[in-house]
Motif scaffolding. Structure first.
Motif, PDB file in Angstrom:
ATOM      1  N   THR A 131      26.993  63.162  40.211  1.00 36.63           N
ATOM      2  CA  THR A 131      25.672  63.989  39.910  1.00 36.63           C
ATOM      3  C   THR A 131      24.569  63.636  40.669  1.00 36.63           C
ATOM      4  O   THR A 131      23.815  64.471  40.786  1.00 36.63           O
ATOM      5  N   ALA A 132      24.504  62.140  40.815  1.00 37.86           N
ATOM      6  CA  ALA A 132      23.219  61.816  41.627  1.00 37.86           C
ATOM      7  C   ALA A 132      23.222  62.411  42.901  1.00 37.86           C
ATOM      8  O   ALA A 132      22.324  62.740  43.730  1.00 37.86           O
ATOM      9  N   LEU A 133      24.336  62.534  43.794  1.00 41.15           N
ATOM     10  CA  LEU A 133      24.587  63.024  45.210  1.00 41.15           C
ATOM     11  C   LEU A 133      24.062  64.481  45.090  1.00 41.15           C
ATOM     12  O   LEU A 133      23.386  64.881  46.064  1.00 41.15           O
ATOM     13  N   GLY A 134      24.704  65.278  43.983  1.00 37.16           N
ATOM     14  CA  GLY A 134      24.475  66.636  43.974  1.00 37.16           C
ATOM     15  C   GLY A 134      22.951  66.668  43.773  1.00 37.16           C
ATOM     16  O   GLY A 134      22.355  67.691  44.351  1.00 37.16           O
ATOM     17  N   ALA A 135      22.119  66.033  42.851  1.00 39.60           N
ATOM     18  CA  ALA A 135      20.962  66.124  42.711  1.00 39.60           C
ATOM     19  C   ALA A 135      20.086  65.714  44.088  1.00 39.60           C
ATOM     20  O   ALA A 135      19.269  66.401  44.117  1.00 39.60           O
ATOM     21  N   ALA A 136      20.576  64.793  45.009  1.00 41.16           N
ATOM     22  CA  ALA A 136      19.706  64.425  46.026  1.00 41.16           C
ATOM     23  C   ALA A 136      19.829  65.546  47.178  1.00 41.16           C
ATOM     24  O   ALA A 136      18.953  65.874  47.866  1.00 41.16           O
ATOM     25  N   THR A 137      21.057  66.028  47.197  1.00 41.52           N
ATOM     26  CA  THR A 137      21.132  67.240  48.332  1.00 41.52           C
ATOM     27  C   THR A 137      20.707  68.405  47.866  1.00 41.52           C
ATOM     28  O   THR A 137      19.815  69.297  48.796  1.00 41.52           O
ATOM     29  N   SER A 138      20.243  68.742  46.619  1.00 38.33           N
ATOM     30  CA  SER A 138      19.643  70.092  46.099  1.00 38.33           C
ATOM     31  C   SER A 138      18.240  69.665  45.819  1.00 38.33           C
ATOM     32  O   SER A 138      17.321  70.775  45.277  1.00 38.33           O
ATOM     33  N   GLN A 139      17.657  68.416  46.061  1.00 35.71           N
ATOM     34  CA  GLN A 139      16.537  68.301  45.824  1.00 35.71           C
ATOM     35  C   GLN A 139      15.868  68.276  44.198  1.00 35.71           C
ATOM     36  O   GLN A 139      15.064  68.536  43.960  1.00 35.71           O
ATOM     37  N   ASP A 140      16.876  68.140  43.471  1.00 35.95           N
ATOM     38  CA  ASP A 140      16.505  68.136  41.823  1.00 35.95           C
ATOM     39  C   ASP A 140      16.113  66.644  41.612  1.00 35.95           C
ATOM     40  O   ASP A 140      16.875  66.003  41.058  1.00 35.95           O
TER      41      ASP A 140
END
Length: 614
Positions: free
Chosen positions: A242-251
């Protein structure tokens, strides 16, 4: 904490624009629409107001709303923590089992065994082991599921991939520390008193545990970083993925919550390890400052790293002679042939050429990162108190978390990966430099220099700085393969180099999609990374096994040269997603255990001594 709270302000991208695109891709980013979003998010209050609002919400348990999905961040973090906590618990059980197997021969025989295999397993990155398990056990054999989180069977492969490197490190630490304990005088006294072997073994294990408790805590902290890669490979909906997805999507709100949760897990693990160490020592030993046993390194023949280096250099040199961007459509996913010795990728590009050019780029970036870490270590090494404080902070943050935070601020890219690895690669070098400076400051040589009238600038520039810079530079060179592996790990996670760069981690990420159809082109980057990990193990072992040489007569720098050779050149290698190598938390050099000599040996040494004794 402040850096996490200020992520929306520190980000190089406009958070209002990111949120507008996430909510409605068709809406034009007019100044009025962006101003309304900034006012809604409180971004127009400045960094102070932004941090204050975030801390106030954090105290109330409010982590905000996701910019992408619009859902509650706290609910997503709690859900991810439940999955990751289960995975880390299973991985810890695997680690303890693997560590017990590797340490069992040392417990039974009293000498280190199997150190090379344990070191290699400890140095293999989690994402590489996860890909191998996914391919062999999940795809080719079909024994276990390869993705998802639907039952206990989905837990096995991720737990093994995450727990084996950690267990190999734990087993190696215990196996290396026990022989020094068995050579202590109390063991001989117990044996003479007729105490049983198993009771002595249990006491020796308890004697070694306080020295290793802090390292066990660091291994537990490293699980938080390794979980990001493992959860990504096996599509596990945990906090790391979840953290990796948030970092790549700028969430950024979701990234803030996930990073806080991962840091909380790491802090709890470190606090638990410190508590265990304190209980094992007891008040009497804590007040006495008992010297704890130092693990002994394993010797590796020089021919092994030389052979590995020649193989890697041969592949890289051969690949540099070819074009890494030339496309041959007819050779897409082709196997090894005369035209393409290692096959071609999904676009028809030569895999050998991309490996060679990717190694040049990766090693070049790693060399720049290593040089920067060396300079930072020299600067902070002359301020041991500051160096120790900064080292503790950097060691508590796994590299992958640093990579995600840097990517959130600057965006993913090779520069962001280099910055992230630099921020966490200097603590071992700084600890080494601080130990050297402290020892040299206390040496009689400097006192003699000051007594004959040498000024402080002369002493520092002509004696202290050269004596510190050389050993730390050698230490930094030995850590170069590990830095390259760290960069490859960030590239694999999408936080490093971007396509069409031939960086090794990115190559492995791209090849994972067609590994069933073209295994040789897909596994070529994995084999290259495995060879690099083995080379890192060999270089670290060579650095730690060097012994002090004889003192050169007539050399005024001989005492310091002997000291430098006695200090460690490099710590044992560990998983690249872990926070820091063992032994890097302390700024002190290792203390060798006392060597006992029989009476006849001591008598012969006294008779051969040319100097009279009084």
């Amino acid at each position: 904490m402040a850096a996490v709270g200020l992520l929306p302000w520190l980000s190089g991208r406009d958070p209002a624009l990111t949120l507008l695109r996430a909510r409605s891709a068709e809406q034009a980013p007019t100044p009025e629409a962006l101003a309304a979003i900034r006012a809604d998010l409180g971004l127009d209050a400045g960094p102070g107001g932004l941090l204050g609002d975030w801390l106030t919400g954090l105290l109330r348990g409010d982590l905000g709303v996701s910019w992408v999905s619009g859902g509650d961040v706290r609910a997503a973090v709690v859900s991810g923590l439940g999955v990751s906590g289960t995975l880390m618990g299973a991985a810890l059980a695997v680690a303890l089992a693997v560590g017990a197997l590797l340490a069992a021969p040392a417990l039974l025989r009293g000498r280190p065994t199997g150190g090379t295999s344990g070191a290699v397993l400890a140095a293999v990155p989690e994402f590489l082991l996860a890909l191998v398990l996914l391919l062999t056990v999940g795809v080719w054999l079909g024994w276990l599921p390869t993705s998802g989180w639907a039952g206990p069977s989905h837990l096995v492969l991720p737990a093994v991939a995450l727990g084996v490197p950690a267990g190999a490190l734990l087993g190696r630490l215990v196996a290396d520390a026990l022989p020094a304990v068995f050579e202590e005088r109390w063991v001989e006294a117990w044996r003479g008193a007729g105490i049983g072997r198993w009771r002595i073994t249990g006491a020796a294990l308890r004697r070694a545990m306080p020295a290793l408790a802090a390292q066990f805590g660091m291994v537990a902290v490293g699980l938080t970083g390794g979980a990001v890669a493992v959860e990504t490979v096996f599509a596990v909906p945990g906090i790391g993925r979840t953290a990796l997805g948030a970092a790549t999507s700028q969430d950024l709100p979701l990234l803030q919550g996930c990073v806080l949760a991962l840091l909380a897990l790491g802090l709890l693990a470190g606090a638990a390890a410190a508590l265990v160490r304190r209980r094992l020592l007891g008040p009497a030993l804590r007040e006495a400052g008992l010297a704890l046993p130092t693990p002994r390194p394993h010797r590796i023949h020089l021919a092994v790293p030389v052979a590995l280096a020649l193989v890697l250099l041969g592949v890289v040199g051969w690949g540099l002679l070819r074009d890494p961007y030339a496309v041959d459509v007819a050779a897409r996913l082709a196997g090894p042939s005369r035209a393409h010795p290692l096959g071609a990728d999904a676009l028809g590009r030569d895999v050998l050429a991309r490996l060679g050019h990717g190694a040049a780029a990766t090693v070049g970036t790693a060399a720049a990162v290593t040089a920067t870490g060396w300079l930072i270590a020299l600067l902070l090494g002359f301020v041991p108190g500051v160096a120790t404080g900064f080292s503790d902070v950097a060691n508590a943050l796994p590299p992958v978390l640093t990579g995600m935070l840097v990517a959130a601020v600057t965006g993913p890219g090779s520069g962001a990966a280099a910055l992230a690895v630099t921020l966490v690669s200097w603590p071992p070098l700084a600890a080494h430099a601080a130990a050297l400076v402290q020892e040299i400051r206390a040496s009689r040589f400097l006192s003699a220099q000051r007594a004959i009238g040498a000024g402080p600038l002369w002493v520092w520039t002509r004696h202290v700085l050269p004596s510190v810079a050389g050993p730390v530079a050698r230490h930094a060179v030995l850590r170069l393969p590990g830095v390259a592996l760290a960069l490859a790990s960030l590239g694999f996670l999408g936080l490093g180099a971007r396509p069409p760069s031939p960086e090794w981690g990115l190559l492995l990420d791209e090849s994972a999609d067609y590994v069933e159809r073209a295994p040789v082109p897909a596994l070529a980057p994995a084999v290259a990374l495995a060879l690099l990990a083995a080379l890192a193990v060999c270089l670290s072992s060579l650095g730690t096994t060097r012994r002090p040489g004889p003192r050169s007569p007539g050399s005024v720098l001989a005492p310091m040269k002997v000291l430098h050779r006695a200090l460690p050149s490099a710590p044992p290698p560990v998983s690249l997603l872990s926070p820091a190598p063992p032994g890097s938390l302390s700024g002190r050099p290792p203390v060798s255990p006392p060597v006992r000599r029989s009476g006849s040996v001591a008598a012969r040494e006294r008779s051969a001594d040319p100097l009279p004794r009084r």
